[in-house]
Design an enzyme around this catalytic site. Structure first.
Site, PDB file in Angstrom:
ATOM      1  N   GLU A 199       0.822  -1.517   0.081  1.00 35.32           N
ATOM      2  CA  GLU A 199      -0.049  -0.131   0.060  1.00 35.32           C
ATOM      3  C   GLU A 199       0.775   1.204  -0.033  1.00 35.32           C
ATOM      4  O   GLU A 199       1.790   1.405   0.853  1.00 35.32           O
ATOM      5  CB  GLU A 199      -0.953  -0.200   1.201  1.00 35.32           C
ATOM      6  CG  GLU A 199      -1.768   1.199   1.532  1.00 35.32           C
ATOM      7  CD  GLU A 199      -2.548   1.688   0.337  1.00 35.32           C
ATOM      8  OE1 GLU A 199      -2.829   2.672  -0.118  1.00 35.32           O
ATOM      9  OE2 GLU A 199      -3.361   0.415  -0.057  1.00 35.32           O
ATOM     10  N   THR A 255      -5.989   2.654  -5.291  1.00 32.69           N
ATOM     11  CA  THR A 255      -5.882   1.294  -5.127  1.00 32.69           C
ATOM     12  C   THR A 255      -6.809   0.389  -6.083  1.00 32.69           C
ATOM     13  O   THR A 255      -6.268  -0.269  -6.642  1.00 32.69           O
ATOM     14  CB  THR A 255      -6.158   0.777  -3.843  1.00 32.69           C
ATOM     15  OG1 THR A 255      -5.178   1.380  -2.818  1.00 32.69           O
ATOM     16  CG2 THR A 255      -6.192  -0.770  -3.489  1.00 32.69           C
ATOM     17  N   HIS A 309      -0.898   3.167   4.657  1.00 29.10           N
ATOM     18  CA  HIS A 309      -1.864   3.834   4.350  1.00 29.10           C
ATOM     19  C   HIS A 309      -1.818   5.278   4.959  1.00 29.10           C
ATOM     20  O   HIS A 309      -1.679   5.138   6.262  1.00 29.10           O
ATOM     21  CB  HIS A 309      -3.043   3.195   4.341  1.00 29.10           C
ATOM     22  CG  HIS A 309      -4.189   3.615   3.490  1.00 29.10           C
ATOM     23  ND1 HIS A 309      -4.644   5.010   3.671  1.00 29.10           N
ATOM     24  CD2 HIS A 309      -4.878   3.142   2.194  1.00 29.10           C
ATOM     25  CE1 HIS A 309      -5.728   5.071   2.895  1.00 29.10           C
ATOM     26  NE2 HIS A 309      -6.016   4.175   2.035  1.00 29.10           N
ATOM     27  N   ASP A 347       1.210   0.099  -5.156  1.00 30.95           N
ATOM     28  CA  ASP A 347      -0.185   0.491  -5.949  1.00 30.95           C
ATOM     29  C   ASP A 347      -0.037   1.630  -6.348  1.00 30.95           C
ATOM     30  O   ASP A 347      -0.482   2.050  -7.471  1.00 30.95           O
ATOM     31  CB  ASP A 347      -1.425  -0.067  -5.091  1.00 30.95           C
ATOM     32  CG  ASP A 347      -1.424   0.749  -3.892  1.00 30.95           C
ATOM     33  OD1 ASP A 347      -0.536   1.424  -3.157  1.00 30.95           O
ATOM     34  OD2 ASP A 347      -2.577   1.131  -3.400  1.00 30.95           O
ATOM     35  N   HIS A 348       0.408   2.522  -5.595  1.00 36.47           N
ATOM     36  CA  HIS A 348       0.215   4.026  -6.271  1.00 36.47           C
ATOM     37  C   HIS A 348       1.096   4.908  -5.218  1.00 36.47           C
ATOM     38  O   HIS A 348       1.656   4.387  -4.263  1.00 36.47           O
ATOM     39  CB  HIS A 348      -1.095   4.606  -6.133  1.00 36.47           C
ATOM     40  CG  HIS A 348      -1.794   4.559  -4.781  1.00 36.47           C
ATOM     41  ND1 HIS A 348      -1.556   5.450  -3.742  1.00 36.47           N
ATOM     42  CD2 HIS A 348      -2.778   3.723  -4.396  1.00 36.47           C
ATOM     43  CE1 HIS A 348      -2.364   5.125  -2.739  1.00 36.47           C
ATOM     44  NE2 HIS A 348      -3.141   3.999  -3.018  1.00 36.47           N
TER      45      HIS A 348
END
EC number: 2.7.8.-
Length: 639
Positions: free
Chosen positions: A252, A297, A413, A472-473
């Site tokens: 994440e 996500t 996160h 993911d990003h």
């Protein structure tokens, strides 16, 4: 005027109060909305009131007794919406959508079980209607009074004003609430069940309109593009993972600058650093970029499992959750007999996962309800990574092999909070709490991943598994450029920001030597890469990416906003930079052609999603996924 208030307006006020009360009580007793903090609780109290004032206020435009009867009809219709959602939620742990209503795979599966989920106290949800009917019978003088339309209009406008006040504070607490649409729970929690129903109706109508005007002819240009951009597999890698388990691990918000980064002389991610340099025979793609948009996500998941881009606005997981897909798990199942599963320490409705996974073809979905979510195990968005990985081992062992398992971590996160007892690294000292905390949660994730590798080996799952790890990003947005300048020791220009969109991609294939691979690529390339590793040629499927190991791989990386990066050029807002030096360059024929290709790729991908074009793509050896074949969790328990 006094009598007017006493009779007609008092009937309206009574209807509003009773309707507000039953709706609010249903929020608290029937739905698990995850309300946190004072703001969310106030909005939960407030949103049924604004809905009641507006919808019941419409009846005030009618005259006398007719107004009260119309009010009762509106009340009944809204109660029907409420009660239908209560029953559906008891069965599916989710809210009704218009596509649900049309799908026998969801509502139809309830069957006779609907009576088993009704309860004696459900009469409460109709009690206000009974009271209002009694008032109407015993106060016939209502028919004698007329209300000026100007006053009725004022009441309706008040309801609208209350809604926008509600929306303002909802967006303040949860930015981009409507544009990104994280979760149906969020819409209900912030805006109310009735406004959610309208929102869902509008979204469904837009989708159906686009879909209705589409035909198989629209697919031709897509097929022409993907055929001409096909990259044939590298013989050295083709089929090298055939029949092996695939374990895909989602890191994440993890950016590549963390690899080999030292904070105060200490490695932030020592285990991932080891993997990045060939440890465990991992291949590390150090020029791999995320390609997500507002869906973050969910866009990464969509892109990597389907080789199509997310949408320019919102999340395709939410708005295109009923589409037909030619997904990686479905192809692996139909071609090689793979079992597929997602494991995630958040609840299943977030990002509409419980619906779209059925259309993608995931056999199993282990969400938060299958994990130990006690307070000591939870932080930020859900389950901490260490207990998540540990509890995931028996779930993986339960899967029929070969399997394709997607594990989604959460601790790293935003806002990157971490319990003191879990922190083994001091925060950075830029003064920006988001950036400073990012390194602590990244270290925790690194430790959790190292632990997971050990547990896989102990469980006997390691040797026969392809392991893929990816970010993911981005985790740090442009709002934190000042702090990032201090961290990276360089100005965060538009060019540098584009380079910062690198996220790690690491692949371990048993029997293959690891190392660093400098190929430029993005999330769009993962599906054809994995298909070729499995010995499945990707040519006949609709893929907008190409195999990262192929000598014909297209190394132009398109960002969702139309910018792009290649080994030679970086384009940001139509300004061209030298990718290696960051020097500004003049646009030339080559960069113009690259821009045209990127725009075409994004446009055709959007067309596939907006028009649901894959329903027209017929293959002899691939059957479209039937969502009614899949059931996750609670909905199977009621007989």
């Amino acid at each position: 005027m006094k009598k007017l208030f006493s009779y007609k307006l008092s009937f309206f006020v009574l209807a509003v109060i009773l309707f507000w009360a039953k709706t609010y009580l249903s929020y608290k007793t029937e739905f698990n909305l995850g309300v946190k903090g004072t703001t969310q609780e106030i909005l939960l109290i407030f949103n049924p009131f604004s809905s009641a004032v507006f919808f019941l206020g419409l009846a005030l435009l009618a005259k006398g007794r007719k107004s009260a009867i119309i009010m009762l009809i509106i009340d009944f219709l809204m109660t029907f919406v409420l009660y239908a959602n209560i029953l559906f939620y008891r069965f599916f742990d989710d809210f009704l959508t218009f596509p649900n209503i049309k799908q026998s795979g969801n509502v139809g599966n309830m069957g006779d079980g609907i009576f088993s989920i009704m309860a004696g106290h459900d009469i409460f949800y109709f009690l206000d209607i009974i009271i209002l009917i009694a008032v109407l019978i015993w106060r016939p003088e209502l028919k004698e009074y007329k209300m000026k339309k100007r006053f009725a209009s004022l009441v309706i406008l008040s309801g609208i004003a209350l809604f926008f006040i509600n929306l303002h504070y909802a967006e303040k607490d949860r930015p981009q609430l409507l544009t990104r649409t994280f979760d149906r729970n969020y819409i209900v929690k912030y805006l109310g069940l009735y406004n959610y129903t309208i929102y869902d109706g509008v979204q469904t109508a837009q989708t159906e309109t686009q879909r209705a005007y589409a035909s198989s002819d629209d697919l031709t240009s897509v097929e022409n593009y993907t055929t001409s951009h096909y990259a044939k597999p590298n013989a050295e890698y083709f089929g090298s993972a055939k029949g092996k388990n695939i374990i895909k691990i989602h890191l994440e918000s993890f950016q590549s600058f963390l690899i080999d980064y030292k904070l105060n002389g200490e490695e932030v991610t020592p285990f991932l650093n080891k993997l990045a340099h060939g440890g465990e025979d991992v291949t590390y793609f150090d020029n791999f970029f995320h390609q997500t948009g507002q869906g973050k996500t969910s866009d990464a998941e969509l892109t990597m499992d389907n080789s199509i881009f997310g949408l320019p606005e919102g999340s395709a997981f939410v708005t295109k959750g009923e589409n037909t897909y030619q997904s990686l798990p479905a192809i692996l199942d139909q071609k090689e007999g793979y079992t597929s599963a997602v494991l995630h320490g958040d609840y299943k409705s977030f990002w509409n996962r419980d619906q779209i996974y059925k259309h993608i073809g995931y056999d199993k979905f282990f969400d938060a309800s299958t994990y130990d979510m006690s307070d000591e195990n939870v932080i930020n968005m859900g389950l901490k990574d260490k207990p998540f990985f540990t509890e995931s081992i028996p779930k993986l062992e339960s899967l029929k092999q070969p399997f394709y398992a997607h594990l989604i971590t959460l601790t790293n996160h935003y806002p990157f909070n971490l319990d003191e007892k879990d922190a083994s690294l001091k925060k950075a000292t830029t003064g920006d709490n988001t950036v400073d905390s990012y390194f602590q949660t990244a270290r925790y994730l690194d430790e959790a991943l190292e632990q997971f590798f050990k547990e896989l080996k102990e469980a006997g799952l390691y040797d026969n598994s392809v392991i893929m790890i990816y970010g993911d990003h981005n985790g740090i947005s442009e709002n934190h450029n000042r702090a990032m300048k201090e961290i990276l020791g360089k100005e965060i220009t538009d060019y540098q920001n584009a380079q910062n969109q690198r996220v790690p991609l690491m692949i371990r294939v048993p029997g293959k030597k690891g190392g660093v691979n400098h190929t430029y690529g993005g999330e769009i390339d993962v599906m054809p890469t994995l298909l070729h590793l499995e010995g499945i040629d990707s040519q006949k499927y609709i893929n907008f990416g190409t195999d990262l190991f192929s000598k014909d791989h297209d190394d132009t990386v398109a960002f969702r906003n139309g910018d792009f990066v290649t080994p030679k050029y970086t384009s940001v807002d139509n300004i061209i930079y030298d990718t290696k030096t960051g020097e500004k360059l003049k646009a030339n024929e080559e960069t113009k052609n690259l821009k045209t290709r990127v725009n075409q790729q994004l446009s055709l991908s959007d067309s596939v999603l907006y028009k649901d074009l894959l329903r027209f793509h017929k293959l002899n050896d691939f059957k479209a996924v039937d969502p009614s074949d899949y059931h996750y969790g609670k909905e199977k328990e009621i007989k």
